[in-house]
Design a protein around this motif. Structure first.
Motif, short mmCIF file in Angstrom:
data_model
loop_
_atom_site.label_atom_id
_atom_site.label_comp_id
_atom_site.label_asym_id
_atom_site.label_seq_id
_atom_site.Cartn_x
_atom_site.Cartn_y
_atom_site.Cartn_z
N ILE A 147 0.84 -1.21 0.00
CA ILE A 147 0.00 0.00 0.00
C ILE A 147 0.87 1.25 0.00
N VAL A 148 1.92 1.24 0.80
CA VAL A 148 2.83 2.38 0.85
C VAL A 148 3.51 2.56 -0.51
N ALA A 149 3.94 1.47 -1.13
CA ALA A 149 4.60 1.57 -2.43
C ALA A 149 3.65 2.16 -3.47
N ASP A 150 2.39 1.73 -3.47
CA ASP A 150 1.42 2.26 -4.43
C ASP A 150 1.10 3.73 -4.15
N PHE A 151 1.09 4.11 -2.88
CA PHE A 151 0.76 5.48 -2.51
C PHE A 151 1.85 6.45 -2.94
N ALA A 152 3.11 6.00 -2.91
CA ALA A 152 4.27 6.82 -3.28
C ALA A 152 4.32 8.11 -2.46
N PRO A 153 4.57 8.00 -1.16
CA PRO A 153 4.61 9.19 -0.30
C PRO A 153 5.67 10.19 -0.75
N ALA A 154 5.40 11.46 -0.48
CA ALA A 154 6.30 12.55 -0.83
C ALA A 154 6.14 13.65 0.21
N PRO A 155 7.03 14.64 0.22
CA PRO A 155 6.91 15.72 1.22
C PRO A 155 5.55 16.42 1.21
N ASP A 156 4.91 16.50 0.03
CA ASP A 156 3.59 17.14 -0.05
C ASP A 156 2.46 16.12 -0.05
N ARG A 158 2.17 13.17 2.53
CA ARG A 158 2.66 12.30 3.59
C ARG A 158 1.62 11.24 3.96
N LEU A 159 2.12 10.15 4.49
CA LEU A 159 1.25 9.04 4.86
C LEU A 159 1.44 8.73 6.35
N GLY A 160 0.33 8.73 7.09
CA GLY A 160 0.36 8.36 8.50
C GLY A 160 -0.42 7.08 8.71
N VAL A 161 0.09 6.20 9.55
CA VAL A 161 -0.54 4.89 9.74
C VAL A 161 -0.69 4.62 11.23
N LEU A 162 -1.90 4.21 11.62
CA LEU A 162 -2.18 3.83 13.01
C LEU A 162 -2.33 2.32 13.06
N VAL A 163 -1.52 1.68 13.90
CA VAL A 163 -1.49 0.22 13.96
C VAL A 163 -1.90 -0.25 15.35
N ASP A 164 -2.72 -1.31 15.39
CA ASP A 164 -3.09 -1.93 16.67
C ASP A 164 -1.93 -2.76 17.20
N HIS A 165 -1.83 -2.80 18.53
CA HIS A 165 -0.89 -3.69 19.22
C HIS A 165 0.54 -3.54 18.69
N LEU A 166 0.99 -2.28 18.58
CA LEU A 166 2.34 -2.01 18.11
C LEU A 166 3.29 -2.04 19.31
N VAL A 167 3.85 -3.22 19.57
CA VAL A 167 4.76 -3.41 20.70
C VAL A 167 6.06 -4.02 20.16
N PRO A 168 7.19 -3.78 20.86
CA PRO A 168 8.47 -4.30 20.39
C PRO A 168 8.44 -5.81 20.16
N GLY A 169 9.04 -6.23 19.05
CA GLY A 169 9.13 -7.64 18.73
C GLY A 169 7.93 -8.24 18.04
#
Length: 267
Positions: A147-156, A158-169
């Motif tokens: 999805i990020v590759a298709d979106f092709a983020p740029a300075p103008d 930007r892409l923000g993503v909220l992820v569930d259960h984002l814990v180390p490991g």
């Protein structure tokens, strides 16, 4: 036996009904008994204060048929207070009454699923429309790299993503590391599911139940709370209905969503 006393007054002798007029400020009327004419400057319980053209004030009772408005007999009544406009949005931001939604930015915020998107809309919807930020959902984090590759983020854009259960490991943390860049920000909360980001007290429970590993979390929660476990969608709608502002959410979620909004709207 109750006595019956019919009103035998001829209809032509009965006073005709007169209009009831709200005693709004600056309304100019004449008091029938005294002939005092002035503008309404104050209306309190049962009385109205008039100010004439010389600045003199008089207080009169708001009796039926007590005033003349443009030569017509009227009854003044207390005006209905206009409903107070909210001064804050559900997220706690300063409300902007009548503000139009901004044209959508190129930048986006992605969340994992529909429930996440509905909760973000419930609390931050007004802010997102003013900022022109669109929220979409992934239906899981596994496809985030493509999805990020298709979106092709740029300075103008930007892409923000909220992820569930984002814990180390965790799997989620490894995927987040793959896609993070100056134009992609991945943040998350520690909860297994977005349901847990709603404060238990707002839902009317003491705490979110602990569900054994290997068991579907939503189904386990419904069983533990005595909710119908075969309709987690209805359970979520019940939870969502109890969220009215940011005060119903845990700080671990609040900070992350605010961070994403700031990131995608930065100049």
């Amino acid at each position: 036996m109750r006595s019956y006393n019919p009103d035998l007054t001829p209809s032509w002798k009965k006073p005709k009904p007169v209009p009831e007029i709200p005693a709004d400020r600056d309304l100019v009327v004449e008091e029938v008994a005294t002939g005092f004419c002035g503008a309404v400057i104050r209306c309190e319980a049962g009385t109205v204060t008039l100010e004439d053209r010389f600045g003199k004030h008089r207080v009169f009772p708001m009796e039926p048929r007590g005033f003349l408005l443009e030569g017509r007999v009227v009854t003044l009544v207390r005006p209905v207070a206009a409903p107070a406009r909210p001064t804050r949005t559900a997220s706690g931001s300063v409300a902007v009454p009548g503000a139009r939604a901004r044209v959508a930015r190129a930048g986006r915020i992605y969340v994992e699923g529909r429930h996440d998107a509905e909760l973000v809309e419930r609390v931050w919807g007004d802010d997102l429309r003013i900022e022109g930020v669109v929220v979409e959902y992934l239906e899981g984090v596994d496809d985030l790299p493509s999805i990020v590759a298709d979106f092709a983020p740029a300075p103008d854009a930007r892409l923000g993503v909220l992820v569930d259960h984002l814990v180390p490991g965790s799997k989620e943390s490894r995927i987040a590391a793959q896609v993070t860049s100056p134009d992609v920000l991945v943040v998350g909360h520690p909860y297994i599911d977005i349901w847990e980001a709603v404060k238990p007290s707002s839902v009317g429970i003491r705490a979110w139940p602990r569900v054994p590993r290997g068991q579907d979390w939503k189904t386990g929660v419904c069983r533990a709370l005595g909710w119908p476990h075969d309709n987690t969608g209805a359970a979520w709608q019940h939870i969502l209905s109890r969220v009215t502002s940011y005060k119903d959410l845990e700080p671990e979620l609040l900070g992350r969503v605010e961070e994403l909004i700031d990131f995608v709207t930065a100049p």
